[in-house]
Design a protein around this motif. Structure first.
Motif, mmCIF file in Angstrom:
data_model
loop_
_atom_site.group_PDB
_atom_site.id
_atom_site.type_symbol
_atom_site.label_atom_id
_atom_site.label_comp_id
_atom_site.label_asym_id
_atom_site.label_seq_id
_atom_site.Cartn_x
_atom_site.Cartn_y
_atom_site.Cartn_z
ATOM 1 N N LEU A 270 54.700 45.861 55.732
ATOM 2 C CA LEU A 270 53.469 45.216 55.274
ATOM 3 C C LEU A 270 53.534 43.704 55.489
ATOM 4 N N ARG A 271 54.641 43.116 55.070
ATOM 5 C CA ARG A 271 54.747 41.657 55.169
ATOM 6 C C ARG A 271 54.858 41.203 56.621
ATOM 7 N N ARG A 272 55.615 41.933 57.437
ATOM 8 C CA ARG A 272 55.777 41.537 58.844
ATOM 9 C C ARG A 272 54.438 41.592 59.577
ATOM 10 N N ASN A 273 53.706 42.679 59.413
ATOM 11 C CA ASN A 273 52.421 42.798 60.110
ATOM 12 C C ASN A 273 51.411 41.775 59.600
ATOM 13 N N PHE A 302 48.088 45.450 49.185
ATOM 14 C CA PHE A 302 48.756 44.271 49.743
ATOM 15 C C PHE A 302 47.705 43.264 50.206
ATOM 16 N N TRP A 303 46.692 43.758 50.943
ATOM 17 C CA TRP A 303 45.604 42.871 51.396
ATOM 18 C C TRP A 303 44.940 42.197 50.201
ATOM 19 N N ARG A 304 44.629 42.981 49.181
ATOM 20 C CA ARG A 304 43.956 42.452 47.991
ATOM 21 C C ARG A 304 44.757 41.333 47.354
ATOM 22 N N ASP A 305 46.035 41.565 47.159
ATOM 23 C CA ASP A 305 46.859 40.578 46.453
ATOM 24 C C ASP A 305 47.017 39.300 47.274
ATOM 25 N N GLN A 306 47.143 39.429 48.585
ATOM 26 C CA GLN A 306 47.253 38.237 49.423
ATOM 27 C C GLN A 306 45.936 37.463 49.450
ATOM 28 N N THR A 307 44.830 38.183 49.524
ATOM 29 C CA THR A 307 43.521 37.542 49.619
ATOM 30 C C THR A 307 43.144 36.841 48.320
ATOM 31 N N ARG A 308 43.459 37.452 47.207
ATOM 32 C CA ARG A 308 43.088 36.873 45.904
ATOM 33 C C ARG A 308 43.741 35.512 45.669
ATOM 34 N N LYS A 309 44.836 35.255 46.329
ATOM 35 C CA LYS A 309 45.500 33.962 46.170
ATOM 36 C C LYS A 309 44.612 32.816 46.640
ATOM 37 N N ARG A 310 43.644 33.128 47.493
ATOM 38 C CA ARG A 310 42.806 32.081 48.079
ATOM 39 C C ARG A 310 41.467 31.898 47.351
ATOM 40 N N ILE A 311 41.150 32.775 46.436
ATOM 41 C CA ILE A 311 39.847 32.730 45.754
ATOM 42 C C ILE A 311 40.013 32.035 44.407
ATOM 43 N N LYS A 312 39.399 30.872 44.259
ATOM 44 C CA LYS A 312 39.608 30.050 43.062
ATOM 45 C C LYS A 312 38.573 30.299 41.962
ATOM 46 N N LYS A 313 37.404 30.814 42.329
ATOM 47 C CA LYS A 313 36.367 31.086 41.332
ATOM 48 C C LYS A 313 36.575 32.483 40.747
ATOM 49 N N GLU A 314 36.898 32.531 39.462
ATOM 50 C CA GLU A 314 37.259 33.790 38.820
ATOM 51 C C GLU A 314 36.185 34.862 38.975
ATOM 52 N N HIS A 315 34.905 34.474 38.862
ATOM 53 C CA HIS A 315 33.839 35.481 38.877
ATOM 54 C C HIS A 315 33.620 36.097 40.264
ATOM 55 N N LEU A 316 34.261 35.523 41.289
ATOM 56 C CA LEU A 316 34.100 36.056 42.644
ATOM 57 C C LEU A 316 35.263 36.948 43.082
ATOM 58 N N ILE A 317 36.333 36.938 42.330
ATOM 59 C CA ILE A 317 37.524 37.695 42.744
ATOM 60 C C ILE A 317 37.211 39.177 42.908
ATOM 61 N N GLU A 318 36.547 39.759 41.931
ATOM 62 C CA GLU A 318 36.271 41.194 41.980
ATOM 63 C C GLU A 318 35.245 41.532 43.064
ATOM 64 N N LEU A 319 34.362 40.598 43.393
ATOM 65 C CA LEU A 319 33.364 40.849 44.428
ATOM 66 C C LEU A 319 33.951 40.765 45.830
ATOM 67 N N LEU A 320 34.874 39.828 46.028
ATOM 68 C CA LEU A 320 35.431 39.618 47.364
ATOM 69 C C LEU A 320 36.680 40.446 47.638
ATOM 70 N N ALA A 321 37.489 40.694 46.612
ATOM 71 C CA ALA A 321 38.724 41.477 46.764
ATOM 72 C C ALA A 321 38.863 42.384 45.543
ATOM 73 N N PRO A 328 38.281 53.283 52.187
ATOM 74 C CA PRO A 328 39.626 53.249 52.764
ATOM 75 C C PRO A 328 39.790 52.045 53.691
ATOM 76 N N PHE A 329 40.924 51.387 53.570
ATOM 77 C CA PHE A 329 41.174 50.197 54.373
ATOM 78 C C PHE A 329 41.173 50.559 55.856
ATOM 79 N N GLY A 330 40.393 49.836 56.656
ATOM 80 C CA GLY A 330 40.336 50.067 58.092
ATOM 81 C C GLY A 330 39.367 51.145 58.515
ATOM 82 N N ALA A 331 38.798 51.893 57.544
ATOM 83 C CA ALA A 331 37.801 52.903 57.884
ATOM 84 C C ALA A 331 36.440 52.255 58.101
ATOM 85 N N LYS A 332 36.313 51.032 57.648
ATOM 86 C CA LYS A 332 35.170 50.189 57.967
ATOM 87 C C LYS A 332 35.764 48.961 58.628
ATOM 88 N N ARG A 333 35.209 48.546 59.743
ATOM 89 C CA ARG A 333 35.884 47.567 60.587
ATOM 90 C C ARG A 333 36.136 46.239 59.880
#
Length: 557
Positions: A270-273, A302-321, A328-333
């Protein structure tokens, strides 16, 4: 150059579309001595890159695989970015057209409106928007899968008095967001790219999101001419390897089952890719990503946890990640982003969730969503395309009985090998329904599919075949194969354009062959090697002198 018969142009082959597929097919037919001409409704070469010039539009394949494999091209052209924008791709296509001396064989700003097959003479009568008709033995549609824009059905959409654009039909003149109140509807690839650019200069940007984009870090790089020259010797090996991989990239899916790995090995993968950026986290993952729910969820978390590190507005975390995967991850492009998630930390950017605040209507001054009226100077519809079927079905192409391809596909999606439609003789197409399409890197698919099209026409000509068409039972079997593979995967669990879900009223069914490049190549090669058992072949006069000359010319190449 073109022969005339009763004021109707006579050709061996008509090619429609001047993107990767069309240019490659035109080039290969010309090398074989065919009387061939290409038509495109755009202003010049490039296909989607002639039309897609919205802010931020760029490719999401690494440049060393996103180009033709002809050494005369890649050894003599220099790119400046790992993921080039449309501003670099347009001159690239012009370079190709000049290098291959294609310009005398192409006509632009000319749209194919329809075609009718002449059962007596076994030729197509192709009708163009300038009122002309061209006759040709073979009709090849190389228009791609992302050609026909999908406009949303929103009440009042025609009443808006500000600037309004669909990302796929951007004006040729420069459009500025500077100091404007901008709305972007849609968060697919074009939405993400437009949002990134608009956020830099707009007075205020409002994004209307239905489903979060599980976008991956692009890992963009810039190159000087010297740096690119030093990298050039590595390009050939990357191209060679990309012809053997699942999706045509210079990396591949892992075949070892996910649960055969230890927890430590899983974390390492996960981390290498992730750290290698681009689509490696998706198309360089274990193949179980597309079939095994545990593997898929591990990747999403893994994607969620890495992405959430970049979102500073608390109310947007659940909407964006979201905590749990929206699909399913990758089942939508996913798409590749550079500063997309950082955009939402800005004070001039808002996000509207259209699930809880649906768009009700568009007015003269803006958008009403969730009972709230927001005023805008500019609205961007980043709502995608009627993928895979839209471009071909939009044409008034009729068989000898007057039935259109759209009529057939309205009943059932049928092709043979994603190359032909039963009942429509001497017609071939590329990068569309039931081919790998968007699951195969564009230039890789263009050469694989284009070579099969050209060689098939040549082989059948040499056999004296005047008419060929897909057998109905062969088309049913191919459609079943496409669906069987998809139904064993996680793909149907996502409402994606892979399943036709982005177009209201479109039948939910897999649009592509997702079995991978190698399996698809094998199917094409077997059909050719076995003498085309999936086709009905009707003989005509044996190979004439011109056909023999073509064969001798090809043998010398």
């Amino acid at each position: 150059m073109l022969e005339k018969k009763d004021s109707v142009t006579e050709l061996d082959v008509i090619v429609v579309g001047a993107g990767f597929s069309g240019l490659h097919i035109l080039h290969e037919f010309l090398k074989r001595g065919y009387n061939v001409h290409l038509y495109d409704d755009g202003d010049g070469v490039g296909g989607t890159w002639d039309k897609n010039n919205y802010p931020g539009a760029r490719v999401d394949s690494e440049v060393w695989v996103y180009q033709f494999t002809d050494p005369d091209i890649w050894q003599n052209y220099t790119f400046t970015e790992k993921f080039p924008s449309w501003r670099e791709l347009k001159p690239y296509f012009n370079f190709v057209a000049d290098k291959w001396e294609l310009r005398p064989h192409m006509t632009f700003n000319t749209r194919l409106e329809g075609a009718t097959f002449d059962e007596q003479e076994n030729v197509w009568h192709a009708k163009f928007n300038d009122g002309t008709v061209r006759r040709a033995r073979h009709l090849v549609l190389a228009m791609g899968s992302t050609t026909t824009p999908a406009m949303p059905k929103i009440a009042g959409i025609e009443t808006f008095k500000g600037e309004a654009y669909h990302s796929a039909r951007w004006p040729k003149e420069e459009v500025s967001f500077q100091g404007k109140r901008v709305a972007v509807i849609g968060t697919g690839a074009s939405g993400v790219q437009t949002i990134q650019e608009a956020s830099r200069v707009a007075d205020h940007l409002t994004v209307f999101q239905r489903t979060p984009n599980l976008a991956l870090p692009m890992g963009q790089e810039s190159y000087t001419s010297d740096e690119y020259a030093k990298m050039r010797p590595l390009i050939e090996s990357a191209m060679t390897y990309s012809r053997q991989t699942y999706a045509g990239f210079a990396y591949d899916l892992g075949q070892r089952p996910w649960n055969d790995h230890t927890d430590r090995e899983k974390t390492t993968i996960l981390r290498r890719n992730w750290e290698q950026r681009g689509f490696r986290f998706w198309l360089g993952a274990p193949a179980d990503l597309f079939f095994d729910e545990e593997c898929n969820r591990d990747h999403y978390y893994f994607w969620r946890d890495q992405t959430r590190k970049r979102i500073k507005k608390e109310h947007l975390i659940e909407l964006l990640a979201p905590t749990e995967p929206p699909h399913p991850f990758g089942a939508k492009r996913p798409c590749l982003e550079q500063w997309y998630f950082d955009v939402y930390n800005q004070d001039n950017v808002d996000l509207v969730d259209t699930n809880t605040n649906p768009i009700e209507c568009i007015t003269e001054n803006g958008i009403v969503a969730g009972g709230v009226m927001r005023e805008f100077d500019c609205i961007v519809y980043a709502t995608g395309f009627n993928n895979c079927t839209g471009a071909v079905a939009a044409l008034d192409i009729k068989d000898g009985r007057g039935r259109s391809i759209k009529d057939l596909w309205d009943e059932k999606y049928l092709t043979y090998l994603g190359k032909m439609v039963p009942g429509f003789p001497n017609l071939l197409f590329t990068y569309a329904l039931q081919s790998p399409s968007a699951f195969l890197n564009g230039p890789t698919a263009a050469e694989l599919e284009g070579d099969w099209v050209v060689k098939t026409v040549e082989h059948l000509d040499m056999k004296g075949v005047r008419r060929y068409e897909a057998k109905m039972d062969a088309a049913h079997l191919w459609a079943q194969k496409c669906n069987d593979i998809a139904n064993t995967s996680l793909m149907p669990q996502a409402k994606s354009w892979y399943m036709g879900a982005n177009v209201p009223g479109k039948r939910p069914e897999i649009q592509m062959f997702i079995g991978g490049q190698t399996a698809y190549k094998t199917a094409l090669e077997e059909e050719m090697e076995k003498g085309y058992p999936g086709l009905v072949l009707k003989q005509g006069p044996q190979a004439d002198a011109m056909t023999t000359q073509r064969s001798e010319k090809v043998a010398s190449l």
